[in-house]
Design a protein around this motif. Sequence first.
Motif, PDB file in Angstrom:
ATOM      1  N   THR A  49      -3.408 102.530  38.201  1.00  0.00           N
ATOM      2  CA  THR A  49      -3.385 102.062  39.588  1.00  0.00           C
ATOM      3  C   THR A  49      -2.316 102.814  40.356  1.00  0.00           C
ATOM      4  OG1 THR A  49      -1.983 100.256  38.836  1.00  0.00           O
ATOM      5  CG2 THR A  49      -4.248  99.705  39.318  1.00  0.00           C
ATOM      6  N   THR A  52      -4.305  90.840  39.462  1.00  0.00           N
ATOM      7  CA  THR A  52      -3.498  90.756  38.237  1.00  0.00           C
ATOM      8  C   THR A  52      -2.120  91.373  38.449  1.00  0.00           C
ATOM      9  OG1 THR A  52      -5.468  90.867  36.892  1.00  0.00           O
ATOM     10  CG2 THR A  52      -3.411  91.432  35.796  1.00  0.00           C
ATOM     11  N   ILE A  77     -10.486 104.302  36.291  1.00  0.00           N
ATOM     12  CA  ILE A  77     -10.744 103.940  34.896  1.00  0.00           C
ATOM     13  C   ILE A  77     -10.840 105.261  34.144  1.00  0.00           C
ATOM     14  CG2 ILE A  77     -12.302 102.775  33.294  1.00  0.00           C
ATOM     15  CD1 ILE A  77     -13.191 101.016  35.610  1.00  0.00           C
ATOM     16  N   ILE A 124      -6.554 101.775  32.577  1.00  0.00           N
ATOM     17  CA  ILE A 124      -6.672 101.635  34.036  1.00  0.00           C
ATOM     18  C   ILE A 124      -5.401 102.202  34.662  1.00  0.00           C
ATOM     19  CG2 ILE A 124      -6.975  99.988  35.937  1.00  0.00           C
ATOM     20  CD1 ILE A 124      -9.265  99.797  33.982  1.00  0.00           C
ATOM     21  N   ALA A 178       2.264 106.995  30.325  1.00  0.00           N
ATOM     22  CA  ALA A 178       2.659 106.025  31.338  1.00  0.00           C
ATOM     23  C   ALA A 178       3.964 106.446  32.017  1.00  0.00           C
ATOM     24  CB  ALA A 178       2.810 104.649  30.701  1.00  0.00           C
ATOM     25  N   GLN A 191      -2.321 100.896  32.404  1.00  0.00           N
ATOM     26  CA  GLN A 191      -2.434  99.708  31.547  1.00  0.00           C
ATOM     27  C   GLN A 191      -3.748  99.765  30.773  1.00  0.00           C
ATOM     28  OE1 GLN A 191      -1.832  97.777  35.385  1.00  0.00           O
ATOM     29  NE2 GLN A 191      -1.205  95.940  34.279  1.00  0.00           N
ATOM     30  N   HIS A 192      -3.755  99.200  29.585  1.00  0.00           N
ATOM     31  CA  HIS A 192      -5.020  99.075  28.863  1.00  0.00           C
ATOM     32  C   HIS A 192      -5.922  98.113  29.618  1.00  0.00           C
ATOM     33  CE1 HIS A 192      -4.328 101.572  25.543  1.00  0.00           C
ATOM     34  NE2 HIS A 192      -3.418 100.839  24.928  1.00  0.00           N
ATOM     35  N   GLU A 193      -7.216  98.363  29.565  1.00  0.00           N
ATOM     36  CA  GLU A 193      -8.143  97.560  30.359  1.00  0.00           C
ATOM     37  C   GLU A 193      -8.244  96.099  29.904  1.00  0.00           C
ATOM     38  OE1 GLU A 193     -12.291  98.410  29.993  1.00  0.00           O
ATOM     39  OE2 GLU A 193     -12.174  98.724  27.834  1.00  0.00           O
ATOM     40  N   ASP A 194      -7.864  95.826  28.646  1.00  0.00           N
ATOM     41  CA  ASP A 194      -8.079  94.469  28.097  1.00  0.00           C
ATOM     42  C   ASP A 194      -7.480  93.365  28.952  1.00  0.00           C
ATOM     43  OD1 ASP A 194      -8.453  96.389  26.270  1.00  0.00           O
ATOM     44  OD2 ASP A 194      -7.689  95.261  24.557  1.00  0.00           O
ATOM     45  N   ILE A 195      -6.307  93.640  29.545  1.00  0.00           N
ATOM     46  CA  ILE A 195      -5.644  92.578  30.306  1.00  0.00           C
ATOM     47  C   ILE A 195      -6.525  92.098  31.458  1.00  0.00           C
ATOM     48  CG2 ILE A 195      -4.238  94.197  31.677  1.00  0.00           C
ATOM     49  CD1 ILE A 195      -2.053  91.940  31.581  1.00  0.00           C
ATOM     50  N   PHE A 196      -7.248  93.028  32.081  1.00  0.00           N
ATOM     51  CA  PHE A 196      -8.099  92.637  33.216  1.00  0.00           C
ATOM     52  C   PHE A 196      -9.378  91.955  32.710  1.00  0.00           C
ATOM     53  CE2 PHE A 196      -5.708  96.475  34.301  1.00  0.00           C
ATOM     54  CZ  PHE A 196      -4.861  95.925  35.240  1.00  0.00           C
ATOM     55  N   LYS A 202       0.849 102.945  37.822  1.00  0.00           N
ATOM     56  CA  LYS A 202       0.913 102.188  36.568  1.00  0.00           C
ATOM     57  C   LYS A 202      -0.276 102.520  35.688  1.00  0.00           C
ATOM     58  CE  LYS A 202       1.951  97.737  36.277  1.00  0.00           C
ATOM     59  NZ  LYS A 202       2.217  96.320  36.594  1.00  0.00           N
ATOM     60  N   ILE A 260     -14.758  96.391  35.493  1.00  0.00           N
ATOM     61  CA  ILE A 260     -13.569  95.899  36.184  1.00  0.00           C
ATOM     62  C   ILE A 260     -13.619  96.320  37.655  1.00  0.00           C
ATOM     63  CG2 ILE A 260     -11.053  96.224  36.313  1.00  0.00           C
ATOM     64  CD1 ILE A 260     -11.306  96.877  33.251  1.00  0.00           C
ATOM     65  N   ARG A 307       4.422  97.453  27.432  1.00  0.00           N
ATOM     66  CA  ARG A 307       4.191  98.732  28.089  1.00  0.00           C
ATOM     67  C   ARG A 307       2.701  98.992  28.295  1.00  0.00           C
ATOM     68  NH1 ARG A 307       6.124 101.963  31.577  1.00  0.00           N
ATOM     69  NH2 ARG A 307       6.287 104.143  31.017  1.00  0.00           N
ATOM     70  N   GLU A 308       1.932  98.730  27.258  1.00  0.00           N
ATOM     71  CA  GLU A 308       0.524  99.117  27.332  1.00  0.00           C
ATOM     72  C   GLU A 308      -0.295  98.223  28.253  1.00  0.00           C
ATOM     73  OE1 GLU A 308      -1.001  99.714  23.347  1.00  0.00           O
ATOM     74  OE2 GLU A 308       0.845 100.795  22.871  1.00  0.00           O
ATOM     75  N   TYR A 309       0.098  96.958  28.376  1.00  0.00           N
ATOM     76  CA  TYR A 309      -0.678  96.077  29.253  1.00  0.00           C
ATOM     77  C   TYR A 309       0.004  95.830  30.588  1.00  0.00           C
ATOM     78  CZ  TYR A 309      -3.412  95.402  25.119  1.00  0.00           C
ATOM     79  OH  TYR A 309      -4.202  95.638  24.036  1.00  0.00           O
ATOM     80  N   LEU A 349      -4.179  87.294  24.807  1.00  0.00           N
ATOM     81  CA  LEU A 349      -4.301  88.733  24.546  1.00  0.00           C
ATOM     82  C   LEU A 349      -3.056  89.249  23.832  1.00  0.00           C
ATOM     83  CD1 LEU A 349      -5.574  91.565  25.087  1.00  0.00           C
ATOM     84  CD2 LEU A 349      -4.378  91.563  27.263  1.00  0.00           C
ATOM     85  N   PHE A 357       0.587 106.782  24.485  1.00  0.00           N
ATOM     86  CA  PHE A 357       0.489 105.950  25.685  1.00  0.00           C
ATOM     87  C   PHE A 357       1.803 105.890  26.447  1.00  0.00           C
ATOM     88  CE2 PHE A 357       0.157 102.323  28.365  1.00  0.00           C
ATOM     89  CZ  PHE A 357      -1.172 102.334  28.765  1.00  0.00           C
TER      90      PHE A 357
END
Lengths: 90, 454
Positions: free
Chosen positions: A7, B10, A48, A5, A62, A79-84, A77, B2, B65-67, B258, A58
């Motif tokens: 942003t 977030t 996305i 993702i 970034a 970020q990997h989508e998993d956090i959301f 920014k 999403i 970094r990744e998240y 996570l 990555f």
Amino acid sequence: MKKTIITVVGKDSVGIIAKVCTYLAENQVNILDISQTIVQGYFNMMMIVDANETPKNFEELATELEKIGEEIGVIIKAQHEDIFNKMHRL
Amino acid sequence: MINIQEVIETNKMIEQENLDVRTITLGISLLDCADTNLDELNKKIYNKITTVAKDLVSTGKAIEREYGVPIVNKRISVTPIALVGASACKTPEDYVTIAKTLDEAAKTVGVNFIGGYSALVSKGMTTSDLNLIHSIPEALATTERVCSSVNVGSTKTGIDMDAVKLLGEIILKAAEYTKERDSLGCAKLVVFCNAPDDNPFMAGAFHGITEGDAIINVGVSGPGVVKKALESVRGADFGTLCETIKTTAFKITRVGQLVAQEASRRLNVPFGIIDLSLAPTPAVGDSVAEIFQEMGLEHAGAPGTTAALALLNDQVKKGGVMASSYVGGLSGAFIPVSEDQGMINAVQAGALTLEKLEAMTCVCSVGLDMIAIPGDTSAATISGIIADEMAIGMINQKTTAVRLIPVIGKKIGEIVEFGGLLGYAPVMPVNSFSCEAFINRGGRIPAPIHSFKN
């Protein structure tokens, strides 16, 4: 396949989307979805993307996106989508 | 799919409300390092830690970094050293060499703290335990990153009052040994009752003997996020208040889950537990005391504070247990004084006393934490405060802890600077009536009647 993702938040100006999209295209990052709103007077864009084909790792992706953000005065920014997904879905 | 609002929410939590994962703690068993030769033991300890933890910091940074979520601390906890060193260490000085080895290993792998310079003496002390406890002041004064803890009681065993008495003296000595640094040594020493085996938070972390060879435990945080969420329901009834805390705690914990799973996968170390805690920092907007204020109290310490904390703690757990299947550690709201701007303000305003803090520990996870007291407090008084807090833990079947800092040379009201995450604190008054004859009795306080749940 892990999606990323991106942003973009900041004061609106001409060419933000163009600049970001050009960078993504040059680095073989495929855009799957874009949405955009203006929240509290701020330009908010979310993309996305599928970054599986890009030759960059990555960290590079970034960092370079952050740099582009600094040049045009917005915060970008990645970020990997998993956090959301984790945070908002059961 | 999403949606943009969720992404904005977030990221706002992370950027403006100080949402973070407070710590990834890699627990490492050192039981297999035991050796009768001290040099050999130290060598084995150093090698094991630097091998198992070599990728911990870089992996933590990559996940961060990744998240896009900050992971504030990467730390290590090890098997209580009193067990590991028992066959090689014949004097307190021997134990200090292990503390130095731990410090070296921590520096090599880049973690800011290593916990486990500990002894478990809830029923009695072995010679090894005694040597380790006697070595604590020097170990903390001559190392930078080593943290120490002693478990002196439990619901099943009662309280070892000999250890409580001894620790009053040890805490004063640790203060004396580091007096030119505002008695910083004491900030790295915790006295426990019912210490959990898997707590990822320093200074009380150690790798319990019930654990496997290595394990990843994660501590979550986020008092700022809870406070922000409560702003949106200002004036609403308790039902709404609780619901809001619960949902927020859920989200915070999911982030921790996570990070924990990802760290566990990448380091190839099993995932242990998530510690559901609200851990403050000295930063403005990252305070548990500010949550109380948002609930409607003028300051932490005002009447109603214990109820507010009980409610907060319970809702954090209710929200969090749904978000992660393995919850453990201390789990609850931390109420350290020096590490929380709102608590510091409350002490300075005269709203918060040691006695109120003690009452608050009956309903939260930790205990009397990071409290600066006058340097001329007697060892017996410190032991008395410890005994009170241990009794709360023992009777209520919960973990309690004491981390008091008698600041040598400072008087009530003076400010002590610990720096960094440890923050600063005004020196608080202590009840000056003597408990010396009580503490001097020695022996054990028997386990309470509810230890017979068989």
